[in-house]
Design a protein around this motif. Structure first.
Motif, PDB file in Angstrom:
ATOM      1  N   THR A  79       0.859  -1.171   0.000  1.00  0.00           N
ATOM      2  CA  THR A  79       0.000   0.000   0.000  1.00  0.00           C
ATOM      3  C   THR A  79       0.904   1.232   0.000  1.00  0.00           C
ATOM      4  O   THR A  79       2.127   1.123   0.177  1.00  0.00           O
ATOM      5  CB  THR A  79      -0.919   0.030   1.243  1.00  0.00           C
ATOM      6  N   GLY A  80       0.292   2.403  -0.207  1.00  0.00           N
ATOM      7  CA  GLY A  80       1.032   3.662  -0.127  1.00  0.00           C
ATOM      8  C   GLY A  80       2.261   3.692  -1.007  1.00  0.00           C
ATOM      9  O   GLY A  80       2.246   3.240  -2.151  1.00  0.00           O
ATOM     10  N   GLU A  85       4.355   0.949  -8.513  1.00  0.00           N
ATOM     11  CA  GLU A  85       4.098   1.904  -9.577  1.00  0.00           C
ATOM     12  C   GLU A  85       3.073   2.966  -9.239  1.00  0.00           C
ATOM     13  O   GLU A  85       3.381   4.140  -9.234  1.00  0.00           O
ATOM     14  CB  GLU A  85       3.687   1.181 -10.861  1.00  0.00           C
ATOM     15  N   LEU A  86       1.854   2.587  -9.000  1.00  0.00           N
ATOM     16  CA  LEU A  86       0.777   3.573  -8.910  1.00  0.00           C
ATOM     17  C   LEU A  86       0.828   4.458  -7.674  1.00  0.00           C
ATOM     18  O   LEU A  86       0.447   5.615  -7.728  1.00  0.00           O
ATOM     19  CB  LEU A  86      -0.589   2.874  -8.970  1.00  0.00           C
ATOM     20  N   GLN A  87       1.275   3.940  -6.540  1.00  0.00           N
ATOM     21  CA  GLN A  87       1.252   4.657  -5.266  1.00  0.00           C
ATOM     22  C   GLN A  87      -0.103   5.329  -5.019  1.00  0.00           C
ATOM     23  O   GLN A  87      -0.191   6.467  -4.578  1.00  0.00           O
ATOM     24  CB  GLN A  87       2.379   5.702  -5.169  1.00  0.00           C
ATOM     25  N   ASP A  88      -1.158   4.610  -5.293  1.00  0.00           N
ATOM     26  CA  ASP A  88      -2.528   5.078  -5.098  1.00  0.00           C
ATOM     27  C   ASP A  88      -2.916   4.819  -3.642  1.00  0.00           C
ATOM     28  O   ASP A  88      -2.954   3.665  -3.207  1.00  0.00           O
ATOM     29  CB  ASP A  88      -3.460   4.331  -6.059  1.00  0.00           C
ATOM     30  N   LEU A  92      -4.564  -1.249  -3.157  1.00  0.00           N
ATOM     31  CA  LEU A  92      -3.619  -2.244  -2.677  1.00  0.00           C
ATOM     32  C   LEU A  92      -3.013  -2.918  -3.902  1.00  0.00           C
ATOM     33  O   LEU A  92      -3.728  -3.245  -4.847  1.00  0.00           O
ATOM     34  CB  LEU A  92      -4.351  -3.281  -1.815  1.00  0.00           C
ATOM     35  N   GLU A  93      -1.713  -3.098  -3.888  1.00  0.00           N
ATOM     36  CA  GLU A  93      -1.034  -3.821  -4.970  1.00  0.00           C
ATOM     37  C   GLU A  93      -0.729  -5.238  -4.516  1.00  0.00           C
ATOM     38  O   GLU A  93      -0.194  -5.446  -3.424  1.00  0.00           O
ATOM     39  CB  GLU A  93       0.288  -3.139  -5.330  1.00  0.00           C
ATOM     40  N   TRP A 129      -4.713  -3.777  -7.528  1.00  0.00           N
ATOM     41  CA  TRP A 129      -4.091  -3.825  -8.850  1.00  0.00           C
ATOM     42  C   TRP A 129      -2.846  -4.695  -8.795  1.00  0.00           C
ATOM     43  O   TRP A 129      -2.322  -5.012  -7.727  1.00  0.00           O
ATOM     44  CB  TRP A 129      -3.785  -2.418  -9.375  1.00  0.00           C
ATOM     45  N   LEU A 130      -2.372  -5.075  -9.974  1.00  0.00           N
ATOM     46  CA  LEU A 130      -1.173  -5.912 -10.094  1.00  0.00           C
ATOM     47  C   LEU A 130      -0.632  -5.842 -11.510  1.00  0.00           C
ATOM     48  O   LEU A 130      -1.307  -5.357 -12.422  1.00  0.00           O
ATOM     49  CB  LEU A 130      -1.509  -7.365  -9.726  1.00  0.00           C
ATOM     50  N   GLY A 131       0.566  -6.350 -11.680  1.00  0.00           N
ATOM     51  CA  GLY A 131       1.156  -6.534 -13.001  1.00  0.00           C
ATOM     52  C   GLY A 131       1.399  -8.011 -13.210  1.00  0.00           C
ATOM     53  O   GLY A 131       1.862  -8.711 -12.301  1.00  0.00           O
TER      54      GLY A 131
END
Length: 173
Positions: A79-80, A85-88, A92-93, A129-131
């Motif tokens: 998180t955070g 990448e996104l740092q949204d 949660l990544e 999200w994820l890659g």
């Protein structure tokens, strides 16, 4: 019915995380990459120093799944600012869901994904999200089955090889 236990990893679990990471990454991707790229990636991405640093990041969480006393996989979520990448702040990544090959098809990946979803819901986040590597159709299908939709692409460096990951997101309601 088999039951598997999931525990939150601590800094003391770095060897378990390191060994599972190296083993599962090699099992999954060695046949699609050069030996040199694989060696380079494994030594850099799963070094003791790097794993210890990841485990101590307060915005990352690792969960180890156990078959009795045997660790068989793990989940890494961010998180955070820990997000790759996104740092949204509302997301949660899922950075890694790694399961040993001989446990594939036994719903261990689903168990770990469900843990990520539980954490996201507890934190009242709006998305996950994820890659995922574009050459990994099994993983893509798994995430699609769980409600993820592709929204972008990004570069993933595998040793000296530049690869493409599909970025996928699930909006939580």
């Amino acid at each position: 019915m088999e039951t598997h236990n999931i525990t939150l990893a601590s800094n003391n679990d770095y060897k378990i995380v390191q060994l599972i990471g190296k083993e599962t990454f090699f099992e999954t991707f060695a046949s699609s990459n050069t030996e040199a790229d694989m060696k380079k990636y494994l030594s850099e991405s799963f070094s003791e120093e790097k794993i210890k640093k990841e485990l101590s990041n307060k915005e990352s969480m690792f969960f180890i799944v156990w078959d009795s006393e045997v660790p068989i996989g793990y989940l890494k979520i961010n998180t955070g600012d820990a997000q790759t990448e996104l740092q949204d702040t509302c997301a949660l990544e899922i950075e890694r869901i790694y399961v040993k090959a001989n446990y594939h098809g036994k719903k261990i990946g689903q168990l770990l994904y469900d843990k990520a979803l539980e954490v996201a819901q507890q934190k009242h986040l709006k998305s996950i999200w994820l890659g995922v590597w574009e050459e990994n159709p099994k993983a893509i299908k798994f995430y699609e089955k769980n409600g993820f939709i592709a929204f972008d692409k990004h570069v993933f460096k595998m040793g000296n090889d530049i690869q493409t990951d599909i970025m996928m997101r699930k909006i939580l309601t």
